[in-house]
Design an enzyme around this catalytic site. Structure first.
Site, PDB file in Angstrom:
ATOM      1  N   CYS A 168     -37.427  21.163  25.010  1.00  0.00           N
ATOM      2  CA  CYS A 168     -37.042  22.405  24.335  1.00  0.00           C
ATOM      3  C   CYS A 168     -35.599  22.306  23.832  1.00  0.00           C
ATOM      4  CB  CYS A 168     -37.191  23.601  25.270  1.00  0.00           C
ATOM      5  SG  CYS A 168     -36.728  25.176  24.507  1.00  0.00           S
ATOM      6  N   MET A 192     -43.145  18.975  17.270  1.00  0.00           N
ATOM      7  CA  MET A 192     -42.211  18.071  16.598  1.00  0.00           C
ATOM      8  C   MET A 192     -41.410  17.315  17.662  1.00  0.00           C
ATOM      9  SD  MET A 192     -42.429  18.376  13.221  1.00  0.00           S
ATOM     10  CE  MET A 192     -40.868  17.870  12.535  1.00  0.00           C
ATOM     11  N   GLY A 198     -49.049  17.242  19.637  1.00  0.00           N
ATOM     12  CA  GLY A 198     -47.818  17.681  20.271  1.00  0.00           C
ATOM     13  C   GLY A 198     -46.916  18.365  19.275  1.00  0.00           C
ATOM     14  N   ASP A 218     -51.866   9.489  10.377  1.00  0.00           N
ATOM     15  CA  ASP A 218     -50.723  10.273  10.845  1.00  0.00           C
ATOM     16  C   ASP A 218     -50.696  11.606  10.099  1.00  0.00           C
ATOM     17  OD1 ASP A 218     -48.486  10.808  12.362  1.00  0.00           O
ATOM     18  OD2 ASP A 218     -47.118   9.582  11.160  1.00  0.00           O
ATOM     19  N   GLU A 219     -50.160  12.629  10.752  1.00  0.00           N
ATOM     20  CA  GLU A 219     -49.995  13.963  10.156  1.00  0.00           C
ATOM     21  C   GLU A 219     -51.318  14.524   9.621  1.00  0.00           C
ATOM     22  OE1 GLU A 219     -47.247  15.371  10.758  1.00  0.00           O
ATOM     23  OE2 GLU A 219     -45.693  13.835  10.815  1.00  0.00           O
TER      24      GLU A 219
END
Length: 183
Positions: A142, A11, A9, A79-80
């Site tokens: 958004c 940020m 997804g 993660d990341e």
């Protein structure tokens, strides 16, 4: 039998939150969980994955997945993922063959609007999705119009393809407001 789950997804979509919830759920089932994050991501401290809301979980910072000691783990959480080289895909597949449950999270697309590439720029999130047993596409809101956001806009100039940052550097946007498609 092993499996690979991937959370993707933009940020602020809740990827790390999802990892923490998944880790706690699997631990409550008696599974031995080990969490890893790239050493380059030190936004919220060492040896911890942390949400932007400061919810955290103990982890191991590693410069490469060769450092990840997983023999005693039933579940491996990363993660990341995009801050690791594309060999992460090979590690995930090998761990799955060993019967491990692998859960990985990271960005779905880069600031250019393309599938996010690994740190070695050889493969992308699309390649990771192709080996996953389950893929979750998380969405954000958004920052411009409030609609569903599936992309990330970089707010700062950088010569680097990948740059670690938070709200000061990135924001979630819908396709309509991403610079690539903005009119």
């Amino acid at each position: 039998m092993g499996k690979i789950e991937v959370f993707l997804g933009p940020m602020f979509a809740g990827k790390t939150t999802s990892l923490i919830k998944r880790a706690k759920e699997l631990e409550s089932q008696g599974k031995k969980v080990k969490v890893f994050k790239p050493a380059v991501d030190n936004r919220y401290g060492e040896n911890v994955i942390c949400t932007h809301d400061k919810v955290s979980l103990k982890s191991f910072n590693v410069k490469s997945l060769e450092e990840a000691k997983v023999d005693d783990a039933d579940v491996i959480i990363i993660d990341e993922f995009h801050f690791f080289p594309s060999s992460l895909i090979d590690y995930c597949e090998a761990w799955k063959k060993l019967g491990k449950h692998v859960v990985v999270a990271g960005l779905n697309s880069d600031h250019l609007g393309e599938p996010i590439k690994f740190s070695d720029l050889k493969k992308s999130s699309e390649d990771l999705k192709s080996v996953a047993d389950k893929v979750y596409l998380l969405k954000s809101k958004c920052a411009i119009c409030g609609k569903e956001a599936t992309m990330t806009e970089r707010l700062v100039k950088s010569d680097s393809y990948q740059a670690v940052g938070g709200a000061e550097s990135y924001r979630p946007v819908c396709k309509e407001h991403h610079p690539r498609w903005r009119r």
